[in-house]
Design a protein around this motif. Structure first.
Motif, PDB file in Angstrom:
ATOM      1  N   ILE A  65       0.819  -1.216   0.000  1.00  0.00           N
ATOM      2  CA  ILE A  65       0.000   0.000   0.000  1.00  0.00           C
ATOM      3  C   ILE A  65       0.854   1.268   0.000  1.00  0.00           C
ATOM      4  O   ILE A  65       0.483   2.282  -0.590  1.00  0.00           O
ATOM      5  CB  ILE A  65      -1.014  -0.020   1.166  1.00  0.00           C
ATOM      6  CG1 ILE A  65      -2.098   1.049   0.992  1.00  0.00           C
ATOM      7  CG2 ILE A  65      -0.330   0.134   2.502  1.00  0.00           C
ATOM      8  CD1 ILE A  65      -3.034   0.793  -0.144  1.00  0.00           C
ATOM      9  N   PHE A  68       1.970   1.783  -3.459  1.00  0.00           N
ATOM     10  CA  PHE A  68       0.818   2.235  -4.229  1.00  0.00           C
ATOM     11  C   PHE A  68       0.732   3.754  -4.201  1.00  0.00           C
ATOM     12  O   PHE A  68       0.572   4.408  -5.225  1.00  0.00           O
ATOM     13  CB  PHE A  68      -0.470   1.624  -3.682  1.00  0.00           C
ATOM     14  CG  PHE A  68      -1.709   2.162  -4.323  1.00  0.00           C
ATOM     15  CD1 PHE A  68      -2.123   1.695  -5.550  1.00  0.00           C
ATOM     16  CD2 PHE A  68      -2.459   3.136  -3.682  1.00  0.00           C
ATOM     17  CE1 PHE A  68      -3.270   2.190  -6.147  1.00  0.00           C
ATOM     18  CE2 PHE A  68      -3.602   3.638  -4.266  1.00  0.00           C
ATOM     19  CZ  PHE A  68      -4.019   3.160  -5.504  1.00  0.00           C
ATOM     20  N   PHE A  69       0.837   4.315  -3.011  1.00  0.00           N
ATOM     21  CA  PHE A  69       0.733   5.768  -2.895  1.00  0.00           C
ATOM     22  C   PHE A  69       1.969   6.490  -3.415  1.00  0.00           C
ATOM     23  O   PHE A  69       1.923   7.670  -3.715  1.00  0.00           O
ATOM     24  CB  PHE A  69       0.408   6.173  -1.459  1.00  0.00           C
ATOM     25  CG  PHE A  69      -1.023   5.881  -1.107  1.00  0.00           C
ATOM     26  CD1 PHE A  69      -2.055   6.572  -1.714  1.00  0.00           C
ATOM     27  CD2 PHE A  69      -1.339   4.889  -0.209  1.00  0.00           C
ATOM     28  CE1 PHE A  69      -3.380   6.299  -1.414  1.00  0.00           C
ATOM     29  CE2 PHE A  69      -2.664   4.602   0.104  1.00  0.00           C
ATOM     30  CZ  PHE A  69      -3.685   5.310  -0.503  1.00  0.00           C
ATOM     31  N   GLU A  70       3.053   5.777  -3.531  1.00  0.00           N
ATOM     32  CA  GLU A  70       4.266   6.369  -4.110  1.00  0.00           C
ATOM     33  C   GLU A  70       4.356   6.095  -5.619  1.00  0.00           C
ATOM     34  O   GLU A  70       5.352   6.415  -6.249  1.00  0.00           O
ATOM     35  CB  GLU A  70       5.502   5.802  -3.409  1.00  0.00           C
ATOM     36  CG  GLU A  70       5.615   6.258  -1.966  1.00  0.00           C
ATOM     37  CD  GLU A  70       6.767   5.598  -1.232  1.00  0.00           C
ATOM     38  OE1 GLU A  70       7.345   4.619  -1.753  1.00  0.00           O
ATOM     39  OE2 GLU A  70       7.082   6.045  -0.124  1.00  0.00           O
ATOM     40  N   ASN A  71       3.299   5.483  -6.202  1.00  0.00           N
ATOM     41  CA  ASN A  71       3.213   5.186  -7.639  1.00  0.00           C
ATOM     42  C   ASN A  71       4.290   4.232  -8.140  1.00  0.00           C
ATOM     43  O   ASN A  71       4.829   4.406  -9.225  1.00  0.00           O
ATOM     44  CB  ASN A  71       3.220   6.459  -8.475  1.00  0.00           C
ATOM     45  CG  ASN A  71       1.989   7.276  -8.240  1.00  0.00           C
ATOM     46  OD1 ASN A  71       0.893   6.733  -8.181  1.00  0.00           O
ATOM     47  ND2 ASN A  71       2.143   8.570  -8.099  1.00  0.00           N
ATOM     48  N   SER A  84       0.881   0.999 -11.182  1.00  0.00           N
ATOM     49  CA  SER A  84      -0.185   1.964 -10.948  1.00  0.00           C
ATOM     50  C   SER A  84      -0.312   2.966 -12.068  1.00  0.00           C
ATOM     51  O   SER A  84      -1.299   3.644 -12.208  1.00  0.00           O
ATOM     52  CB  SER A  84       0.031   2.685  -9.616  1.00  0.00           C
ATOM     53  OG  SER A  84       1.280   3.329  -9.620  1.00  0.00           O
TER      54      SER A  84
END
Length: 85
Positions: A65, A68-71, A84
């Motif tokens: 996760i 995910f937020f760091e692409n 992503s």
């Protein structure tokens, strides 16, 4: 679609969709996304319990996760990587 795959989050919306598939006798399997660090363990357990109670075949996708937020790479399954972007 022949043999669709449904992402079960452990929440009500995906569970209702699974119940609709079952009622319509649609042959499907479920995917349950498992976050690293057990961040969604309660949701995973609910989804697994639902699948086992309803005899639904399921598999897990592992998801970092934070990445995910760091692409960066977000999902891995059977050696396959999904990005992503």
């Amino acid at each position: 679609i022949k043999n669709p795959t449904l992402c079960l989050s452990g929440g009500m919306d995906s569970e209702v969709m699974a119940m609709a598939f079952l009622a319509a006798r649609v042959n499907f399997e479920a995917i349950i996304i498992r976050f690293n660090l057990n961040l969604n363990q309660q949701d995973i357990q609910h989804a697994v319990d639902f699948c086992e109670e309803n005899k639904i075949k399921y598999n897990f996708y592992e998801m970092d996760i934070v990445s995910f937020f760091e692409n960066k790479i977000v999902l891995k399954r059977n050696g396959m990587k999904m990005h992503s972007k």
